[in-house]
Design an enzyme around this catalytic site. Structure first.
Site, PDB file in Angstrom:
ATOM      1  N   THR A 202       0.819  -1.213   0.000  1.00  0.00           N
ATOM      2  CA  THR A 202       0.000   0.000   0.000  1.00  0.00           C
ATOM      3  C   THR A 202       0.853   1.265   0.000  1.00  0.00           C
ATOM      4  OG1 THR A 202      -1.523   1.261   1.407  1.00  0.00           O
ATOM      5  CG2 THR A 202      -0.103  -0.276   2.537  1.00  0.00           C
ATOM      6  N   ASP A 203       0.280   2.340  -0.513  1.00  0.00           N
ATOM      7  CA  ASP A 203       0.976   3.639  -0.463  1.00  0.00           C
ATOM      8  C   ASP A 203       1.051   4.186   0.965  1.00  0.00           C
ATOM      9  OD1 ASP A 203      -1.734   4.261  -0.148  1.00  0.00           O
ATOM     10  OD2 ASP A 203      -1.774   5.801  -1.709  1.00  0.00           O
ATOM     11  N   GLU A 204       0.255   3.595   1.876  1.00  0.00           N
ATOM     12  CA  GLU A 204       0.239   4.109   3.255  1.00  0.00           C
ATOM     13  C   GLU A 204       1.552   3.896   3.987  1.00  0.00           C
ATOM     14  OE1 GLU A 204      -3.068   3.071   5.648  1.00  0.00           O
ATOM     15  OE2 GLU A 204      -4.489   3.303   4.033  1.00  0.00           O
TER      16      GLU A 204
ATOM     17  N   TYR B  90      -2.178  -0.673  11.010  1.00  0.00           N
ATOM     18  CA  TYR B  90      -2.269  -1.339   9.695  1.00  0.00           C
ATOM     19  C   TYR B  90      -1.076  -0.980   8.817  1.00  0.00           C
ATOM     20  CZ  TYR B  90      -3.407  -1.746   4.750  1.00  0.00           C
ATOM     21  OH  TYR B  90      -3.327  -1.994   3.404  1.00  0.00           O
TER      22      TYR B  90
ATOM     23  N   LYS C 117       2.091  -3.308   7.326  1.00  0.00           N
ATOM     24  CA  LYS C 117       2.404  -3.472   5.892  1.00  0.00           C
ATOM     25  C   LYS C 117       3.839  -3.016   5.609  1.00  0.00           C
ATOM     26  CE  LYS C 117       0.070  -4.656   2.947  1.00  0.00           C
ATOM     27  NZ  LYS C 117      -0.279  -5.986   2.387  1.00  0.00           N
TER      28      LYS C 117
END
Ligand code: NAD
Ligand code: DAU
Length: 336
Positions: free
Chosen positions: A125-127, A152, A156
């Site tokens: 993810t870009d997060e 979260y 990741k």
């Protein structure tokens, strides 16, 4: 035809994983898919029901189960790893399953792929890059330092780091993709767009967090599927590719578009408590993927993609209705 005829897709009964399985069955006729999915609250076998039995097999199991992976992984050409605990709000309430599945589960898969010399693609993810200010002209690139905010996104980020280490230390044939917010069919009703659409279908007012100005960079899940396939088959081993479709929009703009399409007044929603640590803005610079691998998004008209997605939820009430009440009860307990 690619070198990949027999792949494992973890999390293939979830939102993005199942869309990827549909994409592979439709676009790559020579490929057999083994879906490995634990069928958590987010996994639904109906998401891949009806696909040809000689093309898709579902194995119900946990990516943390080393013995199961020892049976399953050998003889496959690749593992595409989608399985995860994926929802930020849940990770704030109870981070433990996030660390277990996202970090330990990835570790187990990496070990299995190393042992049996199987190509590995990691869906992330870009997060992991944290957030950007609303007025910052910058977008995330492959060089942006990791700065995750939530349980979260930090789980990741940890999993991405494991993949990099396994590629460098053991020579694992691995790639990573970090994608922005997906929308489309089969997304769980806990997520922003399906939650608001199904609220309206239920006669309930949508719920907007904070000041509604947070920005997400939307991409249709089919464009994500094609990007993952492109990276799996043509990406350089050891590399990371960012996936995004120039889809930056504030939450309030997306909500007003939903209200408009569904025939509601523009202020027909409720403001609710903000998410703790809420990331302000995500934005992807997808230049590397475009230039190096020639990938381009097809769904460039967000409004029409959104209309089709709203129609999908309107047409598939039996799919979402059974989980709607429990999802809303969880939100109500959080004041959201
Ligand atoms: P999802 O929550 O809809 O689906 C997750 C799937 O993984 C479910 O089918 C669930 O049953 C399965 N699963 C969970 N734990 C498991 C375990 N221990 N073993 C086996 N299966 C397990 O998630 P999603 O939104 O489809 O996201 C899929 C992946 O894509 C995740 O890795 C996520 O981080 C990543 N991603 C998501 C987005 C997005 O916008 N949703 C964007 C970028 C990246
Ligand atoms: O950026 C990629 C990420 O996008 C993925 O890694 C995650 O798995 C995926 O869930 C998604 O994370 P977000 O937290 O951005 O998605 P979510 O749908 O939960 O929320 C989108 C935005 O909408 C966010 O700013 C919070 C806000 N929101 C969400 C809900 C559920 C609301 O305002 N109201 C709501 O009811």
């Amino acid at each position: 035809m690619s070198n990949y005829e027999n792949i494992i897709v973890t999390g293939g009964c979830g939102f993005i994983g199942s869309n990827f399985v549909h994409y592979v069955v439709r676009e790559h006729p020579g490929v057999h898919v083994t879906v490995l999915d634990k069928l958590t609250y987010a996994g639904n076998p109906k998401n891949i029901a009806g696909l040809p039995a000689d093309r898709v097999e579902l194995v119900v199991g946990d990516v943390c189960d080393a013995e199961l992976l020892d049976e399953l992984v050998p003889g496959h050409d690749a593992v595409v790893h989608y399985a995860a605990e994926s929802h930020n709000d849940n990770s704030i309430t109870d981070p433990e399953p996030f660390v277990r599945t996202n970090v330990y589960g990835t570790f187990r898969l990496l070990e299995a792929c190393r042992r049996y010399d199987v190509r590995y693609h990691h869906v992330s993810t870009d997060e992991v890059y944290g957030d950007l200010a609303l007025d910052d002209p910058a977008r995330f690139t492959e060089e942006t330092p990791y700065r995750p905010s939530s349980p979260y996104s930090s789980s990741k980020a940890a999993s991405d780091m494991l993949v990099r280490a396994w590629a460098r230390t053991y020579g694992l044939r691995a790639t990573i993709s970090n994608c922005s917010n997906n929308y489309g069919p089969y997304q769980h009703v806990e997520k922003f767009i399906p939650r608001q659409v199904t609220n309206i279908l239920c006669g309930v007012r949508p719920r907007l967090y904070g000041d509604g100005l947070n920005v997400r960079d939307w991409i249709h899940t089919e464009d994500h599927s094609r990007a993952v396939w492109t990276i799996l088959t043509r990406g350089r081993i050891g590399e990371t590719y960012l996936v995004g479709a120039d889809g930056e929009r504030s939450n309030i703009d997306v909500l007003r578009a939903i209200l408009r399409v569904m025939g509601k007044a523009k202020d027909d929603f409720d403001w609710v408590r903000d998410r703790p640590g809420h990331d302000r803005r995500y934005a992807i610079d997808p230049t590397k993927l475009r230039r190096e691998l020639g990938w381009e998004p097809v769904h460039t008209d967000f409004e029409s993609g959104l209309e089709q997605t709203i129609q999908w939820y309107a047409d598939h009430e039996p799919w979402w209705r059974p989980v709607k009440a429990a999802t809303e009860a969880k939100y109500a307990a959080q004041g959201q």
